[in-house]
Design an enzyme around this catalytic site. Structure first.
Site, PDB file in Angstrom:
ATOM      1  CB  SER A  38      -0.900   0.006   1.239  1.00 44.81           C
ATOM      2  OG  SER A  38      -1.511   1.273   1.428  1.00 44.81           O
ATOM      3  CE1 TYR A  47      -4.475  -1.864   5.010  1.00 44.83           C
ATOM      4  CE2 TYR A  47      -3.532   0.257   4.392  1.00 44.83           C
ATOM      5  CZ  TYR A  47      -4.079  -0.967   4.031  1.00 44.83           C
ATOM      6  OH  TYR A  47      -4.213  -1.287   2.707  1.00 44.83           O
TER       7      TYR A  47
END
Length: 256
Positions: free
Chosen positions: A140, A153
């Site tokens: 990501s 995250y």
């Protein structure tokens, strides 16, 4: 000549029941791969498989919690040789350090990090024995830049990035390529659900705000991520390993 063919290849895709995973599963099957979907949500996985089979492709679903190594190893034993592994399964979490509980942190780690490790642990020895293979990990932009309220995250996706580089180095001479993709915001059912849950009555405005956080002015589409995944898992990308590919509408480089 057919470019980006995956004919006669076996591809294992985690989290293939929805969103980006579903798009990757469907595209790989359309290019000739036999797709094995590892997914916690058995109904979602079955729906993806049914769509692939109806379109003339080959696919099978396996219900599995990727954080459970025993389950993962059993499924890989059932699958047998895998030419391609796409570590896509993952969950998100909103919060900074002080409002991320130990339970939340552990959950994100177990699914996003340990889940990918478990699949690598199961797949890499098989790939080495069969003379090569391809691994693609879903990282990501949160692994590359600071994202507000995404502490756990970001931790997990930073680990995915680091594991990608480590696997690429360690298995370089085993003819195993390993790369990662780092998307920005992609319009999936998860995004719609997140907005509806956290911003009731403001869905349209929040969607517009999140879309415009990418310099290009919109979110990505799952099909766009799948197309990059197809290239990186094809023979045409045979000279590429140890690389991360931001696919982010200019977020990392242009969002000043």
């Amino acid at each position: 000549m057919t470019l980006f063919s995956l004919a006669k290849k076996s591809a294992v895709i985690t989290g293939g029941g929805s969103g980006i995973g579903r798009a990757i599963s469907s595209l790989f099957a359309s290019q000739g791969a036999r797709v094995h979907i590892i997914e916690l949500n058995a109904d979602a996985a079955a729906q993806t498989v049914n769509e692939i089979v109806a379109a003339g492709g080959a696919a099978k679903a396996y219900s599995c919690d990727v954080s459970n190594q025993e389950q993962v190893l059993a499924i890989f034993n059932e699958i047998g040789n895998a030419d391609i592994l796409v570590n896509n399964a993952g969950v998100a979490h909103v919060g900074k350090v002080e409002n991320t509980s130990e339970a939340d942190f552990t959950r994100i780690f177990n699914i996003n990090v340990k889940g990918a490790y478990n699949c690598l642990y199961a797949a890499l020895p098989r790939m080495r024995e069969q003379g090569g293979g391809i691994v693609l990990n879903m990282a990501s932009i949160a692994a590359l830049v600071g994202i507000t309220d995404r502490f756990a995250y970001s931790m997990s996706k930073g680990a995915i990035y680091a594991m990608t580089m480590s696997v690429a180095r360690d298995y370089l001479h085993d003819k195993i390529r390993c790369n990662s993709i780092s998307p920005a915001r992609v319009h999936t059912p998860f995004v719609d659900g997140f907005i509806a849950k956290n911003y009731p009555g403001q869905e349209e405005a929040i969607f517009e705000k999140l879309s415009k956080s990418q310099p290009i002015g919109r979110m990505g589409n799952p099909s766009e991520i799948a197309s990059l995944a197809l290239y990186l898992c094809s023979d045409e990308a045979g000279f590429i390993t140890g690389c991360d590919y931001p696919i982010d509408g200019g977020f990392v480089k242009l969002n000043n």
